[in-house]
Write a protein that holds these residues in place. Sequence first.
Motif, short mmCIF file in Angstrom:
data_model
loop_
_atom_site.label_atom_id
_atom_site.label_comp_id
_atom_site.label_asym_id
_atom_site.label_seq_id
_atom_site.Cartn_x
_atom_site.Cartn_y
_atom_site.Cartn_z
N ARG A 21 0.86 -0.98 0.01
CA ARG A 21 -0.04 0.29 0.08
C ARG A 21 0.92 1.20 0.05
O ARG A 21 0.60 2.34 -0.62
CB ARG A 21 -1.00 0.01 1.22
CG ARG A 21 -2.21 -0.93 0.97
CD ARG A 21 -3.29 -0.64 1.38
NE ARG A 21 -4.41 -1.49 0.98
CZ ARG A 21 -5.19 -1.23 0.07
NH1 ARG A 21 -4.92 -0.29 -0.72
NH2 ARG A 21 -6.26 -2.24 -0.16
N ALA A 22 1.96 1.12 0.69
CA ALA A 22 2.85 2.29 0.52
C ALA A 22 3.35 2.70 -0.76
O ALA A 22 3.52 3.64 -1.15
CB ALA A 22 3.91 2.22 1.85
N LYS A 23 3.71 1.43 -1.57
CA LYS A 23 4.28 1.79 -3.02
C LYS A 23 2.90 2.23 -3.71
O LYS A 23 3.39 3.04 -4.45
CB LYS A 23 4.54 0.21 -3.47
CG LYS A 23 5.98 0.01 -4.03
CD LYS A 23 6.59 -1.07 -4.00
CE LYS A 23 7.24 -1.48 -2.63
NZ LYS A 23 7.88 -2.92 -2.80
N LEU A 24 2.08 1.88 -3.53
CA LEU A 24 0.68 2.31 -4.27
C LEU A 24 0.79 3.81 -4.31
O LEU A 24 0.48 4.35 -5.29
CB LEU A 24 -0.48 1.75 -3.76
CG LEU A 24 -2.00 1.74 -4.61
CD1 LEU A 24 -1.62 0.93 -5.84
CD2 LEU A 24 -3.07 0.80 -3.45
N SER A 25 0.76 4.20 -2.92
CA SER A 25 0.67 5.83 -2.87
C SER A 25 1.92 6.59 -3.27
O SER A 25 1.91 7.40 -3.85
CB SER A 25 -0.08 6.21 -1.60
OG SER A 25 0.97 5.77 -0.61
N ALA A 26 3.01 6.01 -2.66
CA ALA A 26 4.50 6.73 -2.84
C ALA A 26 4.75 6.74 -4.32
O ALA A 26 5.34 7.88 -4.85
CB ALA A 26 5.39 5.87 -2.29
N LYS A 27 4.27 5.75 -5.10
CA LYS A 27 4.51 5.80 -6.85
C LYS A 27 3.29 6.40 -7.42
O LYS A 27 3.40 6.14 -8.81
CB LYS A 27 4.93 4.57 -7.25
CG LYS A 27 6.57 4.00 -6.50
CD LYS A 27 6.97 3.03 -7.09
CE LYS A 27 8.04 2.16 -6.28
NZ LYS A 27 8.91 1.33 -7.09
N ASN A 28 2.36 6.48 -6.83
CA ASN A 28 1.12 7.07 -7.63
C ASN A 28 0.60 6.13 -8.50
O ASN A 28 0.34 6.28 -9.89
CB ASN A 28 1.48 8.14 -8.30
CG ASN A 28 0.05 9.12 -8.91
OD1 ASN A 28 -1.00 8.74 -8.19
ND2 ASN A 28 0.29 9.61 -10.15
N LEU A 29 0.61 4.66 -8.25
CA LEU A 29 0.16 3.37 -9.07
C LEU A 29 -1.21 3.37 -8.79
O LEU A 29 -1.92 3.84 -8.31
CB LEU A 29 0.99 2.20 -8.64
CG LEU A 29 2.40 2.50 -8.22
CD1 LEU A 29 3.00 1.25 -7.86
CD2 LEU A 29 2.90 2.70 -9.77
N ASP A 30 -1.76 2.72 -9.92
CA ASP A 30 -3.37 2.44 -10.05
C ASP A 30 -3.47 1.13 -9.36
O ASP A 30 -4.75 0.53 -9.14
CB ASP A 30 -3.88 2.35 -11.55
CG ASP A 30 -3.65 3.73 -12.20
OD1 ASP A 30 -4.55 4.55 -11.52
OD2 ASP A 30 -2.92 4.06 -13.00
N MET A 31 -2.46 0.26 -9.28
CA MET A 31 -2.44 -1.08 -8.64
C MET A 31 -1.11 -1.84 -8.41
O MET A 31 -0.20 -1.37 -8.93
CB MET A 31 -3.12 -1.88 -9.74
CG MET A 31 -3.70 -3.47 -9.34
SD MET A 31 -4.28 -4.40 -10.72
CE MET A 31 -5.86 -4.16 -10.41
N VAL A 32 -1.13 -2.54 -7.53
CA VAL A 32 0.02 -3.08 -6.88
C VAL A 32 -0.14 -4.83 -6.89
O VAL A 32 -1.15 -5.26 -6.04
CB VAL A 32 0.94 -2.74 -5.47
CG1 VAL A 32 1.90 -3.54 -5.10
CG2 VAL A 32 1.46 -1.33 -5.75
#
Length: 405
Positions: A338-349
């Motif tokens: 979840r941290a990656k999702l928001s830190a990298k502005n992703l649509d899905m992880v």
Amino acid sequence: MTHQITLQNKRILLGVTGGVAAYKAAELARLLCGAGAQVRVVMSGGATAFIAPLTFQALTRQPVATELLDSGQEAVMNHIELARWAEAVLIAPATAHCLAKLRLGLADDLLSTLCLATVAPLLLAPAMNSAMWANPATQENARVLQARGVRLIGPEAGDLACGEVGLGRMAAPEAVVEALAGLWQPGCLAGLSVLVSAGPTREAIDPVRFLSNRSSGKMGYAVAEAARAAGARVCLVSGPTALPPPAVDEYVVVESAAEMMQAVMARAAAHAIYIGAAAVADYAPQQAGPGKIKKTAATLSLELHKTQDILAAVAALPDKPFTVGFAAETHDLENYARAKLSAKNLDMVAANWVGQNLGFDRDENALEVYWPGGHRQLPTAPKPALAADLLRLIAERFAVQTMKN
Ligand code: C5P
């Protein structure tokens, strides 16, 4: 194959623009009605020069609309109601002019206005002279439209009305119906373009040695193949692997993280979806020397610098594709994902455990998939089956997001 296709009660708005292939739209209308669809036809001014509205009226048993401000038609169903009524908008044939207008968002006739006003998926079956199709302006229009989620069916190669032979012929009506029906098959990516990066990267220490990791590329290759099987046009950018080249539309082999960055960034904005499945090196030697390092010293230190994050760079593009990252973790999977999702502005992880006989260099895997506000578990399965499940989920979330935008 068309006889097996059902479009029972699907509300299809069939747009017809002005090209010789307009006659094929009559057969298309007949096939759509035969498959059970409710079909409303909207013709551009140019189209009526090639085929009479009466033909479509007889085939669909519905009035055919041609004018934006036709008081008779507006009384039956105005253009906004028509845009809302449609569950899919299909333009066949779509001329070069039609592609250019849609790319710009012009609304100077009924059909282009409807395309702007609808939230339904838009499919185009281009048809034109091969030089017009190959022209960089048309190619760019097609790429931009695809990146926005518009699906292209064809064109095909063959004899053209102008007497030339080349790429530009409208796809066969049966193929168009099949691609349209694909919209309602769960997970289908018909006509979308998907960019996948896979495999490890190699960071040179000197001309003969490198730093790399245990990624086999199997998951990324399976993802690329599953995207192709789901109907997408697929470009795979791969680091060095031992795998045979997969059946994709474009295959680019790179070595280092910097090369992968360059290959991905050159293509990302032209794709609707980017799936970063590569195990990109996080650190690389400062500078590979020109010669082989000799084993004279008792100890050797390597100074490493952080590589650029490809996934984050794609997600920061103004025209960013739907961006999916992977996360391999040994603990705290959900928090890190979840941290990656928001830190990298992703649509899905898509996150997976590593170090428990799963993950790298294995034939099986399991994924925990996170997106803003949601989560789904994809249980342990062979990588090809797991990739197909993941692609279905990506298609689902992509469709939801496209509808919101
Ligand atoms: O931050 P972390 O490396 O764990 O994130 C993994 C995800 O980021 C993967 O999807 C990987 O492909 C991507 N990544 C990248 N560029 C890097 C490092 C990771 O695209 N330099």
